[in-house]
Design a protein around this motif. Structure first.
Motif, PDB file in Angstrom:
ATOM      1  N   THR A  53       0.705  -1.267   0.017  1.00  0.00           N
ATOM      2  CA  THR A  53      -0.151  -0.086   0.176  1.00  0.00           C
ATOM      3  C   THR A  53       1.229   0.829   0.304  1.00  0.00           C
ATOM      4  N   GLY A  54       1.995   1.555   1.255  1.00  0.00           N
ATOM      5  CA  GLY A  54       3.106   2.848   0.678  1.00  0.00           C
ATOM      6  C   GLY A  54       3.536   2.558  -0.174  1.00  0.00           C
ATOM      7  N   CYS A  55       4.569   1.406  -0.599  1.00  0.00           N
ATOM      8  CA  CYS A  55       5.375   1.892  -2.149  1.00  0.00           C
ATOM      9  C   CYS A  55       4.450   1.798  -3.009  1.00  0.00           C
ATOM     10  N   ALA A  56       3.089   1.639  -3.206  1.00  0.00           N
ATOM     11  CA  ALA A  56       2.437   1.539  -4.029  1.00  0.00           C
ATOM     12  C   ALA A  56       2.016   3.199  -4.759  1.00  0.00           C
ATOM     13  N   ILE A  57       1.524   3.746  -2.931  1.00  0.00           N
ATOM     14  CA  ILE A  57       1.245   5.440  -3.433  1.00  0.00           C
ATOM     15  C   ILE A  57       1.877   6.240  -3.567  1.00  0.00           C
ATOM     16  N   GLY A  58       3.101   6.162  -2.685  1.00  0.00           N
ATOM     17  CA  GLY A  58       4.786   6.327  -3.553  1.00  0.00           C
ATOM     18  C   GLY A  58       5.278   6.274  -4.650  1.00  0.00           C
ATOM     19  N   GLU A  59       5.409   4.993  -5.456  1.00  0.00           N
ATOM     20  CA  GLU A  59       5.251   4.774  -6.947  1.00  0.00           C
ATOM     21  C   GLU A  59       4.540   5.587  -7.276  1.00  0.00           C
ATOM     22  N   ILE A  60       3.365   5.912  -7.496  1.00  0.00           N
ATOM     23  CA  ILE A  60       2.128   6.535  -8.356  1.00  0.00           C
ATOM     24  C   ILE A  60       2.354   7.364  -8.445  1.00  0.00           C
ATOM     25  N   LEU A  61       2.695   8.112  -7.130  1.00  0.00           N
ATOM     26  CA  LEU A  61       2.746   9.526  -7.519  1.00  0.00           C
ATOM     27  C   LEU A  61       4.069  10.320  -7.948  1.00  0.00           C
ATOM     28  N   GLY A  62       4.833   9.272  -7.766  1.00  0.00           N
ATOM     29  CA  GLY A  62       6.474   9.599  -8.437  1.00  0.00           C
ATOM     30  C   GLY A  62       6.367   9.533  -9.963  1.00  0.00           C
ATOM     31  N   MET A  63       5.894   8.754 -10.417  1.00  0.00           N
ATOM     32  CA  MET A  63       5.145   8.874 -11.229  1.00  0.00           C
ATOM     33  C   MET A  63       4.178   9.447 -12.301  1.00  0.00           C
ATOM     34  N   VAL A  64       3.179  10.489 -11.762  1.00  0.00           N
ATOM     35  CA  VAL A  64       2.307  10.576 -11.750  1.00  0.00           C
ATOM     36  C   VAL A  64       3.289  12.529 -11.984  1.00  0.00           C
ATOM     37  N   ILE A  65       4.061  12.626 -10.654  1.00  0.00           N
ATOM     38  CA  ILE A  65       4.992  14.033 -10.809  1.00  0.00           C
ATOM     39  C   ILE A  65       6.321  14.008 -12.030  1.00  0.00           C
ATOM     40  N   GLY A  66       6.908  12.608 -12.077  1.00  0.00           N
ATOM     41  CA  GLY A  66       8.097  12.882 -12.957  1.00  0.00           C
ATOM     42  C   GLY A  66       7.312  12.904 -14.482  1.00  0.00           C
ATOM     43  N   THR A  67       6.004  12.262 -14.808  1.00  0.00           N
ATOM     44  CA  THR A  67       5.705  12.585 -16.295  1.00  0.00           C
ATOM     45  C   THR A  67       5.138  13.549 -16.274  1.00  0.00           C
ATOM     46  N   ALA A  68       4.432  14.093 -15.547  1.00  0.00           N
ATOM     47  CA  ALA A  68       3.706  15.756 -15.479  1.00  0.00           C
ATOM     48  C   ALA A  68       5.126  17.136 -15.347  1.00  0.00           C
ATOM     49  N   LEU A  69       6.053  16.862 -15.056  1.00  0.00           N
ATOM     50  CA  LEU A  69       7.367  17.192 -15.344  1.00  0.00           C
ATOM     51  C   LEU A  69       7.968  17.497 -16.052  1.00  0.00           C
ATOM     52  N   LEU A  70       7.666  16.354 -17.051  1.00  0.00           N
ATOM     53  CA  LEU A  70       8.172  16.220 -18.425  1.00  0.00           C
ATOM     54  C   LEU A  70      10.070  15.873 -17.721  1.00  0.00           C
ATOM     55  N   TRP A  71      10.208  14.283 -16.847  1.00  0.00           N
ATOM     56  CA  TRP A  71      11.068  13.988 -16.293  1.00  0.00           C
ATOM     57  C   TRP A  71      11.624  13.078 -17.321  1.00  0.00           C
ATOM     58  N   GLY A  72      12.772  12.552 -17.388  1.00  0.00           N
ATOM     59  CA  GLY A  72      13.428  11.231 -17.741  1.00  0.00           C
ATOM     60  C   GLY A  72      13.071  10.496 -17.183  1.00  0.00           C
ATOM     61  N   ASN A  73      12.855   8.998 -17.770  1.00  0.00           N
ATOM     62  CA  ASN A  73      12.516   8.054 -17.403  1.00  0.00           C
ATOM     63  C   ASN A  73      13.235   7.477 -16.061  1.00  0.00           C
ATOM     64  N   VAL A  74      14.592   7.875 -15.782  1.00  0.00           N
ATOM     65  CA  VAL A  74      15.487   7.146 -14.606  1.00  0.00           C
ATOM     66  C   VAL A  74      15.034   7.959 -13.650  1.00  0.00           C
ATOM     67  N   GLU A  75      15.295   9.248 -13.867  1.00  0.00           N
ATOM     68  CA  GLU A  75      14.836  10.453 -12.592  1.00  0.00           C
ATOM     69  C   GLU A  75      13.779  10.465 -12.342  1.00  0.00           C
ATOM     70  N   THR A  76      12.297   9.763 -13.383  1.00  0.00           N
ATOM     71  CA  THR A  76      11.407   9.426 -12.679  1.00  0.00           C
ATOM     72  C   THR A  76      10.701   8.387 -11.634  1.00  0.00           C
ATOM     73  N   MET A  77      11.986   7.085 -12.354  1.00  0.00           N
ATOM     74  CA  MET A  77      12.358   5.959 -11.239  1.00  0.00           C
ATOM     75  C   MET A  77      12.847   6.408 -10.371  1.00  0.00           C
TER      76      MET A  77
END
Length: 181
Positions: A53-77
């Motif tokens: 649950t904690g991992c999913a919340i953090g990971e989805i949030l990180g993917m959404v933020i990184g994608t919204a900021l147009l970051w690259g794959n490595v930075e987003t991951m």
């Protein structure tokens, strides 16, 4: 296999002796203690679901933020993994603080309880995303993005549950939290 009542670990009453600080739940032949027979699959699954649950919340949030900021794959991951650890630890931290543990002790419990579980989960989940053709380049609106992410969580749950079962059965990992429930 019996379901263990972890509330008894705090007092030691399940073993017929009083608790002592260095009790590591192992074999104490010189004291006549009975070793634990391991954790139930249900206990391991609950611990893994808590971690997931904690991992999913953090990971989805990180993917959404990184994608919204147009970051690259490595930075987003990297952001997604960092937030998975933050949210994973925070769930345990909140629970043990609510049980009355001071902040420093609560941090130690959270680190001991969740580090291996979160690390295995993130390794498996992100490995699946990285190895799924096209998933790293998929957008938040693509089914491939969500399929790889959710599929990775499912596989990570299946792989992490036996790890947690093994650790809890030895008084490690999420077992350290049970004294505070």
């Amino acid at each position: 296999m019996r379901v263990m009542d972890h509330s008894a670990h705090h007092t030691g009453s399940a073993h017929g002796h009083t608790a002592h600080a260095d009790h590591d739940h192992g074999v104490h032949a010189d004291h006549g203690h009975v070793p634990h027979r391991g954790a139930s699959w249900g206990t391991a699954a609950k611990a893994t679901l808590h971690c997931l649950t904690g991992c999913a919340i953090g990971e989805i949030l990180g993917m959404v933020i990184g994608t919204a900021l147009l970051w690259g794959n490595v930075e987003t991951m990297i952001l997604a993994i960092a937030l998975a650890f933050v949210f994973g630890y925070s769930f345990t931290l909140f629970a043990v603080r609510r049980a009355g543990l001071d902040f420093k002790s609560a941090v130690k419990v959270a680190l001991a309880a969740d580090t291996v579980s979160i690390a295995v989960m993130e390794l498996v989940d992100n490995g699946i995303i990285a190895l799924t053709p096209g998933a790293m380049d998929a957008h938040l609106t693509d089914g491939l993005f969500w399929g790889a992410l959710l599929g990775g969580f499912g596989v990570a749950f299946l792989i992490t549950t036996p790890v947690n079962k093994w650790m809890i059965g030895r008084g490690k990992g999420h077992a350290v939290v049970h004294a505070y429930h």
